[in-house]
Write an enzyme that holds these catalytic residues in place. Structure first.
Site, PDB file in Angstrom:
ATOM      1  N   SER A 166       4.395  -1.164  -2.682  1.00  0.00           N
ATOM      2  CA  SER A 166       4.799  -0.044  -1.832  1.00  0.00           C
ATOM      3  C   SER A 166       4.101  -0.135  -0.487  1.00  0.00           C
ATOM      4  O   SER A 166       2.989  -0.669  -0.375  1.00  0.00           O
ATOM      5  CB  SER A 166       4.425   1.288  -2.492  1.00  0.00           C
ATOM      6  OG  SER A 166       3.020   1.502  -2.421  1.00  0.00           O
ATOM      7  N   ASP A 167       4.760   0.388   0.544  1.00  0.00           N
ATOM      8  CA  ASP A 167       4.011   0.658   1.761  1.00  0.00           C
ATOM      9  C   ASP A 167       3.084   1.832   1.468  1.00  0.00           C
ATOM     10  O   ASP A 167       3.315   2.613   0.550  1.00  0.00           O
ATOM     11  CB  ASP A 167       4.960   0.977   2.914  1.00  0.00           C
ATOM     12  CG  ASP A 167       4.340   0.665   4.275  1.00  0.00           C
ATOM     13  OD1 ASP A 167       3.098   0.563   4.361  1.00  0.00           O
ATOM     14  OD2 ASP A 167       5.095   0.510   5.244  1.00  0.00           O
ATOM     15  N   TRP A 168       2.021   1.940   2.246  1.00  0.00           N
ATOM     16  CA  TRP A 168       0.982   2.938   1.990  1.00  0.00           C
ATOM     17  C   TRP A 168       1.550   4.336   2.253  1.00  0.00           C
ATOM     18  O   TRP A 168       1.837   4.709   3.384  1.00  0.00           O
ATOM     19  CB  TRP A 168      -0.227   2.652   2.863  1.00  0.00           C
ATOM     20  CG  TRP A 168      -1.235   1.727   2.241  1.00  0.00           C
ATOM     21  CD1 TRP A 168      -2.575   1.982   2.070  1.00  0.00           C
ATOM     22  CD2 TRP A 168      -1.016   0.409   1.688  1.00  0.00           C
ATOM     23  NE1 TRP A 168      -3.189   0.908   1.449  1.00  0.00           N
ATOM     24  CE2 TRP A 168      -2.266  -0.069   1.201  1.00  0.00           C
ATOM     25  CE3 TRP A 168       0.097  -0.402   1.533  1.00  0.00           C
ATOM     26  CZ2 TRP A 168      -2.422  -1.305   0.596  1.00  0.00           C
ATOM     27  CZ3 TRP A 168      -0.045  -1.650   0.930  1.00  0.00           C
ATOM     28  CH2 TRP A 168      -1.290  -2.085   0.473  1.00  0.00           C
ATOM     29  N   GLY A 217       4.394   5.291   0.633  1.00  0.00           N
ATOM     30  CA  GLY A 217       5.840   5.171   0.515  1.00  0.00           C
ATOM     31  C   GLY A 217       6.410   5.549  -0.834  1.00  0.00           C
ATOM     32  O   GLY A 217       7.619   5.419  -1.048  1.00  0.00           O
TER      33      GLY A 217
END
Length: 743
Positions: A269-271, A273
């Site tokens: 995941s993006d931080w 997200g």
């Protein structure tokens, strides 16, 4: 206090010496510990030994940039680092604040727009090897990059982190980067998958795009990174698609990435997200990071246990409400990542800030700079005959490695343009005088890293302009160094640009300098196209990008002719913002949703189809020498459905300097039954030539080069009929064409 990442090697060292867990030297290794066994056998053995709790613990963060391993089994944790232009400085365990290390200064490599502008896969390989070695030295397992989202609009604040507007160019440039990073035992995490083309409402906006545009424009670079580059990790995007966040998106992650492309790595995941436990379980997410920014202040003893893929997932598993097979698939992927990186006994030693890395940064920056205009041979400057050179502009002195968002870096030293120019000019007896000309953003800090520069200014805007004009009248030549910076609202994560024009009234300064001295060159430092209302009054324009640690030296190399510019634009510079398709059709940045009304007519595809003259075209870039491209010939003028043909073209250096030209192949479908662009890039080759030298370039053309995505069949299709191959030096500089037929 941050843990020492070298401690994660201790369990592995115990195993390598036969002493894991206090075992005697005569105790045989477990299968997962034996690096000589097949990877999948090791994964299954490790999986069989893990408890339910240990499996779940591997799927979510334990700190800002790490996830847990299995200490009981000696399986180390995973450490990530931001890229894609350099290795981010260390932060505290639970916070974004700096850890205060004194040995985490990196080499800043040029922004990926500059790398793409080299149009040279060899430079991409050098970039990947160099940044991979720095990540390896810092004991990182995952490099969060490269980025390959498509340049849809000049206003996207994060365009500088990506590789331009064309899917073919981005595909060819991303593969060597990924391959060379991973040769260092570090996973490349290709981002942001997918459709991350704006920062406005990036956490919530729902992108609406047709399947043809998705498959033909926005996915090919990701597909190439996975299928050809063998990427070990992919990062989900913040935005939504089909109503689901991209970090847990069934269509993108399960159907396309893991289904159609057979991706065997991890989806990270993006931080921040991730938004839902059950969607994360079902829809393809494997590792969750950054859901909350501060694990010490969120009201629990350990906030990481409350991540969506932590205790909430464990509770569902214990109640039988979640499928163990799905869990095991996620854990297999994480184990595969660990065996490829942290437990890879064959990975080489790394290096940090080495002379080789600085040389690589300088070479890539010099090769990526694009000479947009050069009337009357204004550039290169002859430092020997130029007795007084005036440099004007804040970007000549402002450090650009700090700021811009997660790609912000801490460097040991950044050579500014003024420093580089002075060093080169002084050696030749040329005096360099500096005037600021304008004040942009005098600050210089991000996430606890400060440049240490004092850019405060007491003079008024009028006085700054008057001083610059006065100095220009006394100079033999003038370089204006301006453009954008990495402040919020310019080239920066988290916010899009507010306007297409140059900020800080730079247009006024440029026009005044042009009136004061006819020998003016404008140098743009940016990651985006900008408006140039003064372009007809300025004889030379150079796009220098954000060029990293060696920015100033690389610029001096080009300005004084040590390096002959050979960069080509990886995206179109429109004259007006309304000439860009996303703005012409009224859907940027949208509201809760944004519809890509232009479909696949992005960049030069839109300009060609609508006959809109660009300011500077995709693929454009001049040289200090001249080239002739011609004598096109085909091996056959009829292509079978399962065959191929060869197109040959000659390129000659007709000038008096060694140089390099990028020969570009575009193909147009002349008898298509569906809307298609006039032409699309399908091949390119960078050729270095001595004066008078000729080389023959060969391009292979197959039915795949001619195909489009048929959204009614869910398959790629090449229609029989007449096609045209165009060869030239830019999308608007075609030197020859030849027709052929697909049977």
């Amino acid at each position: 206090m941050k843990k020492n990442p070298t401690l994660k090697l201790l369990p592995l060292l115990f195993f390598l010496t036969g002493c894991a867990g206090g075992a005697r030297n005569d105790v045989p290794l477990a299968a997962y510990q034996d690096a000589t066994l097949p990877l999948e056998e090791r994964i299954e053995d490790a999986l069989s030994r893990m408890t339910l709790e240990e499996k779940v613990a591997m799927l979510h963060a334990q700190s800002k940039f790490s996830s847990a391993g299995v200490p009981r089994l000696g399986i180390p944790e995973v450490w990530c680092t931001d890229g894609p232009h350099g290795i981010r400085p260390e932060v505290l365990w639970d916070e974004w604040d700096q850890a205060g290390w004194t040995n985490d200064s990196c080499t800043a490599f040029p922004a990926l727009t500059c790398l793409a502008a080299t149009w040279n896969p060899a430079m991409s390989a050098l970039y990947g090897q160099s940044i991979g070695e720095e990540a390896r030295y810092r004991e990182k397992d995952v490099l969060l990059g490269p980025g390959v989202n498509i340049y849809r609009t000049p206003l996207n604040g994060r365009n500088f982190e990506y590789m331009g507007e064309d899917p073919y160019l981005a595909s060819r440039m991303v593969v060597p980067y990924v391959q060379e990073v991973q040769k260092q035992g570090v996973a490349a995490c290709v981002k942001h998958f997918a459709l991350n083309n704006q920062e406005t409402r990036r956490l919530s906006v729902d992108v609406e795009v047709d399947d043809r545009a998705l498959y033909e424009i926005y996915l090919p670079a990701f597909k190439a990174a996975v299928e050809e580059g063998g990427a070990w990790a992919v990062m989900g995007a913040y935005n939504k698609y089909k109503g689901q966040h991209c970090c847990h998106n069934e269509y993108l992650l399960n159907d396309i990435l893991k289904g159609e492309w057979g991706f065997d790595g991890v989806v990270i995941s993006d931080w921040g997200g991730v938004h839902d436990t059950e969607e994360s379980i079902r829809n393809g997410l494997d590792m969750e990071f950054g859901t909350w920014t501060d694990g010490l202040r969120s009201g629990t003893r350990n906030a990481y246990d409350n991540y969506y893929l932590a205790h909430p997932y464990l509770d569902l598993l214990r109640k039988g409400a979640a499928d163990v097979n799905t869990l095991d698939d996620k854990v297999r992927r994480v184990l595969r990542l660990i065996f490829r990186t942290a437990m890879n006994t064959q990975k080489p030693f790394g290096s940090l800030n080495s002379p080789e890395h600085l040389a690589a940064a300088r070479q890539i920056a010099g090769e990526g700079m694009v000479l947009l205009k050069n009337d009357n041979g204004t550039l290169p400057l002859d430092a020997g005959s130029t007795k007084r050179l005036l440099v004007v502009g804040e970007n000549a002195v402002k450090m650009m490695t700090v700021g811009g968002g997660s790609s912000s870096l801490k460097v040991r030293h950044e050579v500014t343009p003024l420093e580089g120019l002075r060093a080169a000019a002084t050696a030749a007896g040329c005096e360099v005088v500096y005037e600021r000309g304008y004040v942009g953003d005098p600050t210089g800090s991000y996430n606890g890293v400060t440049t240490g520069q004092d850019l405060s200014e007491t003079r008024s805007e009028e006085q700054l302009l008057a001083d610059a004009v006065s100095a220009a009248k006394e100079a033999d030549a003038v370089l204006f160094i301006g453009g954008l910076n990495k402040s919020w609202g310019q080239d920066c994560e988290g916010g899009d640009r507010k306007e297409y024009g140059l900020p800080y009234a730079q247009d006024r300064v440029i026009e005044a300098l042009a009136a004061a001295n006819p020998r003016l060159a404008v140098v743009l430092v940016s990651g985006n196209a900008v408006a140039m209302p003064w372009v007809d009054r300025v004889p030379a324009v150079l796009e220098a990008w954000f060029s990293g640690s060696e920015a100033g030296n690389a610029l001096a190399d080009v300005v004084f002719g040590k390096v002959n510019p050979s960069g080509k634009l990886p995206f179109t510079f429109p004259v007006h913002l309304e000439d860009n398709a996303a703005h012409a059709l009224g859907e940027f940045p949208g509201g809760d949703s944004v519809r890509y009304n232009e479909s696949l007519f992005v960049g030069y595809r839109w300009h060609d189809t609508k006959a809109i003259k660009p300011l500077f075209a995709f693929g454009h870039g001049l040289s200090y020498t001249t080239f002739e491209i011609g004598n096109l010939r085909l091996s056959t003028d009829r292509l079978d459905a399962d065959g191929s043909l060869t197109l040959r073209v000659d390129v000659t250096n007709t000038g008096d300097r060694p140089g390099a030209e990028v020969v570009q192949l575009y193909i147009g479908d002349d008898e298509s039954f569906v809307p298609r662009p006039v032409k699309e890039l399908k091949g390119f080759a960078k050729v270095s030539l001595q004066p008078g030298e000729t080389q023959t370039v060969e391009f292979g053309i197959t039915p795949a080069s001619l195909s489009y995505y048929d959204d009614t069949k869910g398959a790629w299709t090449a229609e029989p009929g007449l096609f045209t191959a165009y060869v030239g030096a830019a999308s608007d500089d075609i030197r020859g064409s030849v027709d052929f037929t697909l049977e």
